[in-house]
Design an enzyme around this catalytic site. Structure first.
Site, PDB file in Angstrom:
ATOM      1  N   LYS A 290      14.587 -12.894  15.521  1.00 19.62           N
ATOM      2  CA  LYS A 290      13.477 -12.953  14.570  1.00 19.62           C
ATOM      3  C   LYS A 290      13.143 -14.411  14.242  1.00 19.62           C
ATOM      4  O   LYS A 290      11.989 -14.820  14.203  1.00 19.62           O
ATOM      5  CB  LYS A 290      13.892 -12.248  13.271  1.00 19.62           C
ATOM      6  CG  LYS A 290      13.150 -10.962  13.014  1.00 19.62           C
ATOM      7  CD  LYS A 290      13.548 -10.475  11.651  1.00 19.62           C
ATOM      8  CE  LYS A 290      12.846  -9.223  11.255  1.00 19.62           C
ATOM      9  NZ  LYS A 290      13.334  -8.735   9.966  1.00 19.62           N
TER      10      LYS A 290
ATOM     11  N   CYS B  24       8.108   2.397   2.113  1.00 17.36           N
ATOM     12  CA  CYS B  24       8.220   2.155   0.665  1.00 17.36           C
ATOM     13  C   CYS B  24       8.087   3.420  -0.193  1.00 17.36           C
ATOM     14  O   CYS B  24       9.061   3.863  -0.788  1.00 17.36           O
ATOM     15  CB  CYS B  24       7.183   1.127   0.230  1.00 17.36           C
ATOM     16  SG  CYS B  24       7.367  -0.416   1.132  1.00 17.36           S
TER      17      CYS B  24
ATOM     18  N   ASN C  26       5.061   2.416  -7.731  1.00 17.39           N
ATOM     19  CA  ASN C  26       5.081   3.234  -6.512  1.00 17.39           C
ATOM     20  C   ASN C  26       5.163   4.728  -6.840  1.00 17.39           C
ATOM     21  O   ASN C  26       4.595   5.561  -6.129  1.00 17.39           O
ATOM     22  CB  ASN C  26       6.219   2.797  -5.590  1.00 17.39           C
ATOM     23  CG  ASN C  26       5.820   1.580  -4.753  1.00 17.39           C
ATOM     24  OD1 ASN C  26       4.702   1.076  -4.879  1.00 17.39           O
ATOM     25  ND2 ASN C  26       6.722   1.105  -3.916  1.00 17.39           N
TER      26      ASN C  26
ATOM     27  N   ARG D  14       0.743  -4.777  -0.094  1.00 16.47           N
ATOM     28  CA  ARG D  14       0.546  -3.622   0.783  1.00 16.47           C
ATOM     29  C   ARG D  14       0.563  -4.107   2.222  1.00 16.47           C
ATOM     30  O   ARG D  14      -0.030  -5.148   2.522  1.00 16.47           O
ATOM     31  CB  ARG D  14      -0.836  -2.989   0.533  1.00 16.47           C
ATOM     32  CG  ARG D  14      -1.033  -2.407  -0.828  1.00 16.47           C
ATOM     33  CD  ARG D  14      -2.528  -2.283  -1.120  1.00 16.47           C
ATOM     34  NE  ARG D  14      -3.169  -3.591  -1.131  1.00 16.47           N
ATOM     35  CZ  ARG D  14      -4.495  -3.784  -1.133  1.00 16.47           C
ATOM     36  NH1 ARG D  14      -5.321  -2.747  -1.115  1.00 16.47           N
ATOM     37  NH2 ARG D  14      -5.001  -5.003  -1.149  1.00 16.47           N
ATOM     38  N   GLU D  15       1.199  -3.364   3.111  1.00 18.99           N
ATOM     39  CA  GLU D  15       1.126  -3.723   4.520  1.00 18.99           C
ATOM     40  C   GLU D  15      -0.338  -3.630   4.945  1.00 18.99           C
ATOM     41  O   GLU D  15      -1.084  -2.796   4.443  1.00 18.99           O
ATOM     42  CB  GLU D  15       2.004  -2.790   5.357  1.00 18.99           C
ATOM     43  CG  GLU D  15       3.474  -3.082   5.124  1.00 18.99           C
ATOM     44  CD  GLU D  15       4.409  -2.161   5.891  1.00 18.99           C
ATOM     45  OE1 GLU D  15       4.012  -1.627   6.930  1.00 18.99           O
ATOM     46  OE2 GLU D  15       5.539  -1.976   5.420  1.00 18.99           O
TER      47      GLU D  15
ATOM     48  N   GLY E 226      -5.277  14.043   2.521  1.00 19.25           N
ATOM     49  CA  GLY E 226      -4.981  14.020   3.954  1.00 19.25           C
ATOM     50  C   GLY E 226      -3.561  14.465   4.207  1.00 19.25           C
ATOM     51  O   GLY E 226      -3.040  15.329   3.503  1.00 19.25           O
TER      52      GLY E 226
ATOM     53  N   PHE F 280       4.266  -6.615  -4.943  1.00 18.71           N
ATOM     54  CA  PHE F 280       3.420  -5.416  -4.863  1.00 18.71           C
ATOM     55  C   PHE F 280       2.541  -5.398  -3.618  1.00 18.71           C
ATOM     56  O   PHE F 280       1.540  -4.688  -3.568  1.00 18.71           O
ATOM     57  CB  PHE F 280       2.550  -5.310  -6.124  1.00 18.71           C
ATOM     58  CG  PHE F 280       3.343  -5.340  -7.394  1.00 18.71           C
ATOM     59  CD1 PHE F 280       4.037  -4.212  -7.815  1.00 18.71           C
ATOM     60  CD2 PHE F 280       3.442  -6.490  -8.152  1.00 18.71           C
ATOM     61  CE1 PHE F 280       4.802  -4.234  -8.979  1.00 18.71           C
ATOM     62  CE2 PHE F 280       4.204  -6.529  -9.321  1.00 18.71           C
ATOM     63  CZ  PHE F 280       4.884  -5.399  -9.738  1.00 18.71           C
TER      64      PHE F 280
ATOM     65  N   GLY G 226       3.412   7.863   3.742  1.00 18.86           N
ATOM     66  CA  GLY G 226       4.633   7.578   4.491  1.00 18.86           C
ATOM     67  C   GLY G 226       4.935   6.104   4.366  1.00 18.86           C
ATOM     68  O   GLY G 226       4.528   5.459   3.400  1.00 18.86           O
TER      69      GLY G 226
HETATM   70  C1  UGA Z   1       2.995   0.455  -1.008  1.00 19.32           C
HETATM   71  C2  UGA Z   1       2.297   0.034  -2.310  1.00 19.32           C
HETATM   72  O1  UGA Z   1       0.909   0.324  -2.207  1.00 19.32           O
HETATM   73  C3  UGA Z   1       2.466  -1.467  -2.548  1.00 19.32           C
HETATM   74  O2  UGA Z   1       1.881  -1.834  -3.784  1.00 19.32           O
HETATM   75  C4  UGA Z   1       3.973  -1.780  -2.567  1.00 19.32           C
HETATM   76  O3  UGA Z   1       4.188  -3.169  -2.744  1.00 19.32           O
HETATM   77  C5  UGA Z   1       4.593  -1.347  -1.269  1.00 19.32           C
HETATM   78  O4  UGA Z   1       4.379   0.061  -1.065  1.00 19.32           O
HETATM   79  C6  UGA Z   1       6.059  -1.648  -1.334  1.00 19.32           C
HETATM   80  O5  UGA Z   1       6.757  -0.992  -2.101  1.00 19.32           O
HETATM   81  O6  UGA Z   1       6.503  -2.600  -0.699  1.00 19.32           O
HETATM   82  P1  UGA Z   1       2.375   0.288   1.596  1.00 19.32           P
HETATM   83  O7  UGA Z   1       3.642   1.019   1.868  1.00 19.32           O
HETATM   84  O8  UGA Z   1       2.026  -0.902   2.415  1.00 19.32           O
HETATM   85  O9  UGA Z   1       2.340  -0.217   0.061  1.00 19.32           O
HETATM   86  O10 UGA Z   1       1.215   1.332   1.815  1.00 19.32           O
HETATM   87  P2  UGA Z   1       0.055   2.000   0.971  1.00 19.32           P
HETATM   88  O11 UGA Z   1      -1.212   1.329   1.264  1.00 19.32           O
HETATM   89  O12 UGA Z   1       0.432   2.167  -0.442  1.00 19.32           O
HETATM   90  O13 UGA Z   1       0.001   3.431   1.670  1.00 19.32           O
HETATM   91  C7  UGA Z   1       1.140   4.294   1.633  1.00 19.32           C
HETATM   92  C8  UGA Z   1       0.844   5.604   2.295  1.00 19.32           C
HETATM   93  O14 UGA Z   1      -0.021   6.378   1.469  1.00 19.32           O
HETATM   94  C9  UGA Z   1       0.154   5.522   3.645  1.00 19.32           C
HETATM   95  O15 UGA Z   1       0.782   6.410   4.532  1.00 19.32           O
HETATM   96  C10 UGA Z   1      -1.269   5.912   3.351  1.00 19.32           C
HETATM   97  O16 UGA Z   1      -1.892   6.490   4.462  1.00 19.32           O
HETATM   98  C11 UGA Z   1      -1.089   6.901   2.230  1.00 19.32           C
HETATM   99  N1  UGA Z   1      -2.262   7.054   1.327  1.00 19.32           N
HETATM  100  C12 UGA Z   1      -2.691   6.010   0.575  1.00 19.32           C
HETATM  101  C13 UGA Z   1      -2.886   8.291   1.217  1.00 19.32           C
HETATM  102  O17 UGA Z   1      -2.496   9.275   1.881  1.00 19.32           O
HETATM  103  N2  UGA Z   1      -3.953   8.435   0.362  1.00 19.32           N
HETATM  104  C14 UGA Z   1      -4.396   7.398  -0.379  1.00 19.32           C
HETATM  105  O18 UGA Z   1      -5.362   7.606  -1.156  1.00 19.32           O
HETATM  106  C15 UGA Z   1      -3.759   6.165  -0.281  1.00 19.32           C
END
Ligand code: UGA
Length: 446
Positions: A37, A271, A219, A162-163, A264, A160, A268
């Site tokens: 890495k 996190c 979360n 988001r990926e 949907g 916080f 997943g």
């Molecule tokens: C999430 C949080 O959004 C971040 O704030 C946090 O920092 C991060 O976890 C962490 O703990 O490190 P992330 O895992 O990158 O971020 O992804 P999200 O954008 O939150 O999406 C999570 C899942 O929820 C995805 O599978 C997405 O498809 C799903 N999702 C999201 C839905 O099914 N519906 C929605 O309306 C939003």
């Protein structure tokens, strides 16, 4: 003197944080225990696909042409301790196999490896997502192991990001939360985050447990919102309603809001799923299990989405999956990421395969990671290739390129024109006009 920074752990969180701190003008040393890495990062390449991160690395990694030279990497804790005034701990805290609780071994190892080298005053800042109470335990451990004793101080500063938006979220956070036990620690952290604070990011100082809880509570709330709308999808399915229109109408109420209300196949990733489980486990240890028992239901609703999608596929292809060809568009847990950890898309693809379907997967970025987890699925180089001969096409990760697919061209490739939209981002009218049956959970059939 400007403080120097180290970042321990170079995954999504650490690699982005290290590059972002260099961008903010600090000298940064990133540490990881995996030499491969470190080698990639030292060449300016991110270990994972994250939009904008390679650019940021190339702007700052020492030794690259035209870079600021402010960012270097090492595998040595002795080097990190000698270099840094502030040490950010960014290692991951995965779910423990067979349990709800999270595995703290990487965080513990980081503190145990760094502390014995801390011979001068240093601030160790935890960023990993941890069970509440960990910071107090780690602060004591740090003071005990560090030759600097009480001058090796701990603070907690949850992340916080988001990926897919990691760079933007890190450089322009919507809030900065710090759990501190001294004014000195607060002053130092304000100095490190002076740029985003000046831009208007709110800076909140709390005690340690509150700082740890802000992250897990956030979360848990986001998971609840997603599972709420997915529960409504189940009711819509039974009552003949349209959950997408329902979500839109609910979202206009400012108190509810539209964000995170996309129905949907559910959430997943590395996190949300593990964080709600670890939160429940921790509440149990604290004697507050009842307060979070609703999260069990949130988790169950979420996991049911995957099963319901498999059932909808079975029904669509005529009642049996045996020998049926299924094209799966998307493997990553969300678009703009190559992360397949606990990906609903890949999980559904796997279930269909195990129940006898011939599944071909295509994802713009996550193919290599998907193949490593599910080597027995078929993989195609394009969406069109994946769709060849398919009895059903499943849209399971909402990449932009899938929204731009031409239903007519795809229609020529498949055996039967069935599209199942697991993310509700395709336009049903467009697909139906091209003679496809469009189905989605919680939406009318025509
Ligand atoms: C999430 C949080 O959004 C971040 O704030 C946090 O920092 C991060 O976890 C962490 O703990 O490190 P992330 O895992 O990158 O971020 O992804 P999200 O954008 O939150 O999406 C999570 C899942 O929820 C995805 O599978 C997405 O498809 C799903 N999702 C999201 C839905 O099914 N519906 C929605 O309306 C939003």
């Amino acid at each position: 003197m400007t403080p120097k920074i180290t970042v321990i752990g170079t995954g999504y969180l650490g690699a982005t944080h290290a590059a972002a701190m260099a961008e903010l003008g600090f000298e940064v040393l990133g540490l990881d225990v995996l030499p491969e890495k470190i080698e990639r990062l030292s060449q300016g390449h991110s270990p994972m696909y994250e939009p904008g991160l390679d650019d940021l690395l190339q702007r700052h990694v020492a030794g690259l042409p035209g870079s600021s030279g402010r960012l270097s990497f090492t595998t040595s804790y002795a080097d990190a301790a000698a270099f840094g005034d502030v040490h950010f701990i960014c290692v991951n805290t995965p779910q423990r196999p067979g349990e709800y609780a999270c595995d703290m071994s990487y965080v513990d190892a980081a503190v145990d490896s760094l502390a014995p080298h801390l011979t001068r005053p240093a601030l160790v800042v935890g960023k990993s997502t941890v069970p509440v109470g960990s910071a107090a335990r780690l602060a004591a451990r740090l003071a005990e192991l560090a030759p600097a004793g009480e001058d090796a101080e701990l603070a907690w500063n949850p992340e916080f990001l988001r990926e897919g938006f990691a760079v933007q979220d890190t450089l322009h956070p919507d809030r900065i939360v710090v759990g501190v036990t001294s004014e000195g620690a607060e002053t130092l952290l304000r100095e490190l985050y002076a740029t985003p604070i000046a831009e208007g990011s709110p800076f909140l100082t709390t005690d340690m447990p509150t700082a740890e809880l802000v992250k897990t509570a956030a979360n848990a709330f986001l998971s609840t919102k997603i599972s709420f709308i997915n529960a409504m999808a189940e009711v819509c399915e039974a009552a003949g309603g349209d959950v997408v229109r329902l979500a839109e109408a609910l979202g206009h109420d400012e108190r509810i809001g539209r964000k995170y209300l996309r129905p949907g196949i559910g959430f997943g990733g590395g996190c949300l799923p593990k964080d709600i489980r670890a939160f429940m486990a921790r509440a149990g240890e604290l004697g507050a299990a009842e307060a979070l028992s609703f999260l069990r239901e949130i988790d169950a609703i979420n996991m049911r989405r995957r099963v319901l999608m498999v059932e909808l596929t079975r029904e669509t292809v005529g009642g049996s999956l045996l020998g049926k060809r299924v094209a799966v568009l998307g493997a990553a847990f969300k678009p703009d990421s190559d992360d397949v950890r606990d990906s609903p898309a890949l999980n559904i693809a796997g279930q269909l395969h195990l129940q006898g379907a011939e599944v071909t997967v295509y994802d713009p970025k996550a193919m290599r990671n998907a193949q490593a987890v599910f080597p027995t699925l078929r993989y195609a180089a394009t969406a069109l290739d994946a769709a060849q001969g398919a009895h059903a096409v499943l849209h399971l990760t909402e990449w932009r390129e899938f929204r731009d697919l031409d239903p007519a061209a795809l229609g020529d490739a498949v055996t039967t024109r069935h599209i199942l939209d697991g993310r509700n981002t395709l336009d049903p009218a467009v697909w139906r006009k091209a003679d496809w049956t469009y189905r989605a959970l919680g939406r009318p059939t025509a």
